[in-house]
Design a protein around this motif. Structure first.
Motif, PDB file in Angstrom:
ATOM      1  N   ILE A  83      -2.979  -0.486  -4.036  1.00 43.49           N
ATOM      2  CA  ILE A  83      -2.369  -0.430  -5.370  1.00 43.49           C
ATOM      3  C   ILE A  83      -2.731   0.883  -6.054  1.00 43.49           C
ATOM      4  O   ILE A  83      -1.862   1.563  -6.625  1.00 43.49           O
ATOM      5  N   LEU A  84      -3.997   1.268  -5.983  1.00 42.13           N
ATOM      6  CA  LEU A  84      -4.421   2.519  -6.614  1.00 42.13           C
ATOM      7  C   LEU A  84      -3.750   3.728  -5.976  1.00 42.13           C
ATOM      8  O   LEU A  84      -3.343   4.672  -6.665  1.00 42.13           O
ATOM      9  N   SER A  85      -3.607   3.688  -4.666  1.00 43.12           N
ATOM     10  CA  SER A  85      -2.952   4.785  -3.954  1.00 43.12           C
ATOM     11  C   SER A  85      -1.477   4.879  -4.338  1.00 43.12           C
ATOM     12  O   SER A  85      -0.963   5.974  -4.589  1.00 43.12           O
ATOM     13  N   LEU A  86      -0.801   3.753  -4.388  1.00 44.06           N
ATOM     14  CA  LEU A  86       0.619   3.758  -4.757  1.00 44.06           C
ATOM     15  C   LEU A  86       0.804   4.214  -6.201  1.00 44.06           C
ATOM     16  O   LEU A  86       1.748   4.953  -6.517  1.00 44.06           O
ATOM     17  N   GLN A  87      -0.098   3.817  -7.085  1.00 40.19           N
ATOM     18  CA  GLN A  87       0.002   4.213  -8.488  1.00 40.19           C
ATOM     19  C   GLN A  87      -0.219   5.717  -8.614  1.00 40.19           C
ATOM     20  O   GLN A  87       0.454   6.396  -9.380  1.00 40.19           O
ATOM     21  N   ALA A  88      -1.152   6.249  -7.811  1.00 40.25           N
ATOM     22  CA  ALA A  88      -1.418   7.685  -7.833  1.00 40.25           C
ATOM     23  C   ALA A  88      -0.226   8.472  -7.293  1.00 40.25           C
ATOM     24  O   ALA A  88      -0.002   9.617  -7.683  1.00 40.25           O
ATOM     25  N   GLN A  89       0.572   7.880  -6.429  1.00 37.42           N
ATOM     26  CA  GLN A  89       1.749   8.538  -5.872  1.00 37.42           C
ATOM     27  C   GLN A  89       2.936   8.468  -6.820  1.00 37.42           C
ATOM     28  O   GLN A  89       3.984   9.036  -6.544  1.00 37.42           O
ATOM     29  N   GLY A  90       2.787   7.705  -7.917  1.00 41.30           N
ATOM     30  CA  GLY A  90       3.837   7.670  -8.923  1.00 41.30           C
ATOM     31  C   GLY A  90       4.756   6.460  -8.857  1.00 41.30           C
ATOM     32  O   GLY A  90       5.794   6.440  -9.510  1.00 41.30           O
ATOM     33  N   TYR A  91       4.397   5.453  -8.084  1.00 40.87           N
ATOM     34  CA  TYR A  91       5.214   4.244  -8.017  1.00 40.87           C
ATOM     35  C   TYR A  91       5.054   3.445  -9.304  1.00 40.87           C
ATOM     36  O   TYR A  91       4.001   3.451  -9.940  1.00 40.87           O
TER      37      TYR A  91
END
Length: 118
Positions: A83-91
């Motif tokens: 979740i943190l990775s996807l949020q950092a990618q802008g999702y």
């Protein structure tokens, strides 16, 4: 005497003797069958009793009061990292929820608990 004649006579004697001794094994077979049937009946009775007890327990449980509702189960650390990775990618939150198989509220809770959202 010939060996084949001795074997033939001994074979006939053994066949005759097997009729007399065969009845005792039939008694044992009958006993085993009776035990098996009684065991099956007892098992079925225990299953019926268990079902009745389970139904009684389910009937006695009422609705959970609003203040005592169980909290949602914790999200695994691997999913949190995803979740943190996807949020950092802008999702967006709905996209993250779809990819992580969680609800939008669960994703928001994870992001808030990690200090990403305020």
């Amino acid at each position: 005497m010939d060996i084949p004649l001795i074997l033939l006579v001994s074979g006939i004697i053994l066949i005759i003797l097997s009729f007399f001794f065969g009845t005792s094994s039939r008694k044992h077979e009958d006993e085993i069958e009776n035990i098996s049937i009684s065991l099956h009946q007892e098992t079925n009775q225990l299953k019926k009793r268990l079902r009745a007890i389970e139904e009684e327990l389910m009937i006695s449980v009422g609705p959970i009061p609003k203040g005592k509702q169980p909290k949602t189960k914790p999200v695994h650390e691997i999913i949190v990292n995803q979740i943190l990775s996807l949020q950092a990618q802008g999702y967006t939150v709905p996209e993250i929820a779809k990819r992580s198989s969680l609800t939008n509220d669960e994703v928001l809770d994870v992001l808030k608990s990690r200090g990403v959202l305020l």
